[in-house]
Design an enzyme around this catalytic site. Structure first.
Site, PDB file in Angstrom:
ATOM      1  N   ASP A  83      39.425  43.487  53.533  1.00 13.83           N
ATOM      2  CA  ASP A  83      40.357  43.074  52.504  1.00 13.83           C
ATOM      3  C   ASP A  83      41.776  43.249  53.080  1.00 13.83           C
ATOM      4  OD1 ASP A  83      40.076  43.374  48.891  1.00 13.83           O
ATOM      5  OD2 ASP A  83      41.483  42.243  50.140  1.00 13.83           O
TER       6      ASP A  83
HETATM    7  C1  GLC Z   1      43.326  40.743  47.813  1.00 11.37           C
HETATM    8  C2  GLC Z   1      41.993  40.937  47.122  1.00 11.37           C
HETATM    9  C3  GLC Z   1      40.884  40.109  47.682  1.00 11.37           C
HETATM   10  C4  GLC Z   1      41.442  38.799  48.190  1.00 11.37           C
HETATM   11  C5  GLC Z   1      42.342  39.103  49.360  1.00 11.37           C
HETATM   12  C6  GLC Z   1      42.975  37.841  49.946  1.00 11.37           C
HETATM   13  O1  GLC Z   1      43.930  41.990  47.995  1.00 11.37           O
HETATM   14  O2  GLC Z   1      41.512  42.275  47.007  1.00 11.37           O
HETATM   15  O3  GLC Z   1      39.910  39.936  46.653  1.00 11.37           O
HETATM   16  O4  GLC Z   1      40.382  37.948  48.582  1.00 11.37           O
HETATM   17  O5  GLC Z   1      43.350  40.042  49.036  1.00 11.37           O
HETATM   18  O6  GLC Z   1      43.810  37.266  49.022  1.00 11.37           O
END
Ligand code: GLC
Length: 731
Positions: free
Chosen positions: A261
């Site tokens: 993440d």
């Molecule tokens: C965010 C979220 C995740 C998302 C990622 C990219 O922090 O936790 O669900 O896919 O970043 O945007």
């Protein structure tokens, strides 16, 4: 430019260490901000081979330019993997996932994912960070809107449908995109409903509640997995070797790509499990994380980690090969501009009919006193009041992809189109979190003389989603003041609730409204769908995928609670509160309609079944009404005696059924005996000999459900006979 033939192994052999690290690095574009650090896309980094994938950039022109920089500008010309959060639609925005889950309709879920994939692919996206599969039982958590609710069985069905919809039969299909099941694991169990906080599920909860949906996603062929931000009992998921290398890759046989993440690898230092970025990079790589999203940890940490002997080149190569293999499966080596077409225009809103169907099926009728709904198409004025009545942008909800407010049909506009022969009177009445006495007075004046008042109330989209947790998930006070005044006006009030979560509603509001409809955040076709449901053009069929608490103090609350030795009753020494009810305001599975079909002649065949074997439940759905009915029958299981205390009710299946007026529709549902399986004391799945009950109906209220018992034979015993005493007990 190097040989970019589709042989990852040959390509790997040509790569330098910096180029390998580049393939494990995902940088952000500037079309959306979804994390703490955002910077303009670095074309230099792409040309230098220092970034192999990118997120938050779309449209044919922008992606074509970025791909050109990679394919024509870098030494080996390896195409970019382009990711984006296509969560509930790309340009055509469907209801938020929690809402769409209320449809209990896997076919719909698959169709909306396929539609989103085709729009996203036309905008140059190759991978979505969806489906989000976090089972959640705490409406304080802002991301409950983003997942399929509280049931692991519902979440597993959701996972399979969404993966199939996004990915189709083959990722090389330029109208399909790779899916990412997220966030592994137990993200929905963060402490006190506070985002990113620790999660301490029991090993049993992890096995029974939080992992099944990810297993289903892997079985459906999901291309990627994203670990969660949180730690699980002190082990951050991003560095959780047992979870990622053990359970996921070893146990489930997952061979795809693990994408961290946003900044989560670097945050291992903040978690306190890594002293620096080299250690953070090493922990994540060894745990099986292939791509570092926007963390810079692999970029800054992998070479020092290699030098310090914290990682091996084989581990780096294995990660690079998985990334190259995904790009190959997507057909990016053959056509880096896949899906974009020669002069394709940016994706437009192409699926309005589907968005209208999804939004209508997502709406849940919670109360309908005196059949105030459906509204007739002729009659006196309808007052449309509230801060969500004419709020186009709010209909998008969180994670609205490339959706635009101007694409959204507001409730006010949809009602005008749906009730052309009735006068509509509109007043805002209050803001979402602010208001004045004058606004309320104007709204009350608007309501005077109206046959019905539609009060459109709830949350702003920004009050839901990531980093948007609410310690008190209630209706803001200005809206309660407005509701109080409208109820006092004496006109029948229908409460239309927009939210990304169940909201705690005061008793006077629930009692004072003639009807209550959970519309959630319904997406682009909000207004048309609302008119369809309120007019009866589409009878409401939604069922709550998450328990709706009566009070904050009940949270976390869900339908699959175990009975305990002293279940709540009027007796003093039982499991209850002194000051709030034990029962939720609306149970899981609750949802009214305009007709009340009945379940009759429920039986199980055979009544006794050998393990392993099959159980078929048969019943007739009887429609006494004069109109066509479509309904969802939920199937719960109950194991009255087992080696582990089992929940009173657990959703184990569901089926949508249609019936013409007066029709008796024969329905059959077949389960394997593994429907009775549960993790034993050792957490190994087991099916035990003995009775298992199936309860059918709608909401998770034992006394309201139709019950049938089956006897399982040849399973494991729930208790072992006591072994013979080995001689006299020595004194
Ligand atoms: C965010 C979220 C995740 C998302 C990622 C990219 O922090 O936790 O669900 O896919 O970043 O945007």
């Amino acid at each position: 430019m190097g040989d970019t033939s589709a042989d990852p192994g040959r390509l790997l052999a040509q790569m330098t260490l910096p180029e390998k690290v580049g393939q494990l690095t995902m940088i952000t574009g500037e079309w959306a901000q979804t994390g703490p650090k955002a910077m303009p896309v670095s074309v230099d980094a792409i040309r230098a081979g220092a970034a192999g994938s990118i997120l938050n950039l779309w449209s044919p022109d922008a992606v074509r330019a970025a791909q050109r920089a990679a394919v024509e500008g870098s030494r080996l010309g390896i195409p970019l993997l382009v990711g984006f959060d296509v969560v509930h639609g790309h340009r055509t925005i469907f209801p938020v996932p929690l809402a769409e889950a209320a449809a209990f309709d896997p076919d719909l879920w698959q169709r909306t994912a396929a539609a989103a994939a085709s729009e996203a692919a036309a905008d140059g996206i190759g991978l979505t960070f969806a489906p989000m599969l976090d089972v959640a039982r705490d409406p304080r958590w802002g991301r409950i809107c983003e997942g399929p609710g509280e049931s692991p069985v519902l979440a597993a069905r959701w996972a399979a449908a969404k993966v199939r919809g996004f990915q189709g039969a083959a990722l090389a299909d330029p109208a399909r995109i790779a899916a990412t099941a997220k966030h592994l694991g137990a993200y929905g169990a963060v402490a006190a409903g506070r985002d990113y906080a620790s999660a301490d599920p029991s090993p049993r909860d992890l096995a029974e509640v939080h992992l099944p949906a990810f297993a289903a996603a892997v079985q459906a062929g999901v291309a990627a997995i994203m670990p969660a931000f949180n730690d699980i009992a002190g082990q951050p998921a991003t560095a959780h070797t047992d979870l990622l290398q053990g359970w996921l890759r070893g146990g489930q046989g997952f061979g795809g790509v693990v994408i961290s993440d946003y900044n989560a690898i670097a945050e291992l230092v903040v978690h306190g499990v890594a002293a620096d970025l080299a250690e953070a990079a090493a922990l994540a790589l060894r745990a099986g994380v292939d791509i570092d999203m926007m963390g810079g940890a692999y970029q800054a940490g992998l070479v020092p980690a290699l030098a310090r002997g914290l990682v091996t080149m084989d581990q780096i190569d294995a990660a690079v090969l998985r990334v190259l293999a995904l790009k190959q499966r997507l057909g990016l080596f053959a056509d880096p501009f896949r899906g974009l077409g020669a002069d394709a225009p940016p994706a437009g809103v192409r699926f309005r009919a589907l968005a209208r169907e999804a939004a209508g099926k997502a709406m849940v009728l919670l109360k309908n006193e005196g059949a105030v709904l459906p509204l007739t198409c002729s009659g006196g004025p309808i007052a449309v009041i509230g801060p969500l009545a004419d709020a186009a942008e709010e209909m998008l909800g969180a994670w609205s992809g490339a959706g635009r407010a101007e694409d959204c049909v507001t409730f006010r506009a949809g009602l005008a189109a749906g009730f052309p022969d009735r006068a509509l009177r509109y007043a805002e009445g209050a803001g979402i979190e602010s208001g004045t006495a004058a606004m309320i007075a104007a709204a009350v004046a608007t309501a005077q003389g109206a046959d019905t008042v539609l009060l459109c109330a709830g949350e702003a989209r920004a009050m839901s989603g990531e980093a948007s947790c609410r310690g008190a998930p209630v209706l803001p006070e200005p809206q309660l003041d407005l509701a109080r005044a409208l109820i006092a006006s004496g006109r029948p009030v229908v409460l239309i609730l927009c939210s990304g979560r169940p909201l705690i509603l005061p008793d006077w509001l629930v009692a004072g409204c003639a009807a209550i409809l959970a519309a959630w955040f319904p997406g682009a076709e909000a207004g048309h769908a609302l008119a369809d449901v309120l007019s009866g053009a589409r009878a409401p069929t939604g069922r709550l995928p998450v328990t709706w608490p009566a009070a904050i103090g009940q949270i976390p609350i869900h339908h699959a609670l175990r009975r305990s030795g002293r279940p709540a009753s009027a007796d003093h020494y039982t499991s209850k509160y002194l000051d709030i009810p034990v029962e939720p305001l609306f149970p899981f599975g609750h949802g009214l309609s305009y007709a009340s079909p009945q379940i009759e002649a429920l039986r199980a065949e055979p009544a006794t079944v050998d393990v392993p074997g099959q159980i078929t439940l048969r019943f007739e759905l009887v429609n006494p009404a004069s109109q066509h009915v479509e309904t969802t029958v939920l199937v719960y299981r109950q194991d009255p005696v087992a080696s582990i205390a089992r929940p009173v009710l657990e959703l184990c299946g569901f089926v949508r059924v249609q019936a013409a007026p007066g029709e008796r529709v024969p329905v059959s549902l077949t389960f394997g005996t593994d429907v009775a399986a549960f993790p034993g004391a050792d957490l190994a799945p087991r099916v035990e000999t003995g009775r298992i009950d199936f309860l059918l109906g709608t909401r998770a209220v034992e006394a309201e459900l139709a019950r049938v018992s089956v006897h399982l034979r040849g399973g494991l015993p729930h208790i072992l006979p006591q072994a013979e005493q080995a001689g006299p007990v020595q004194g």
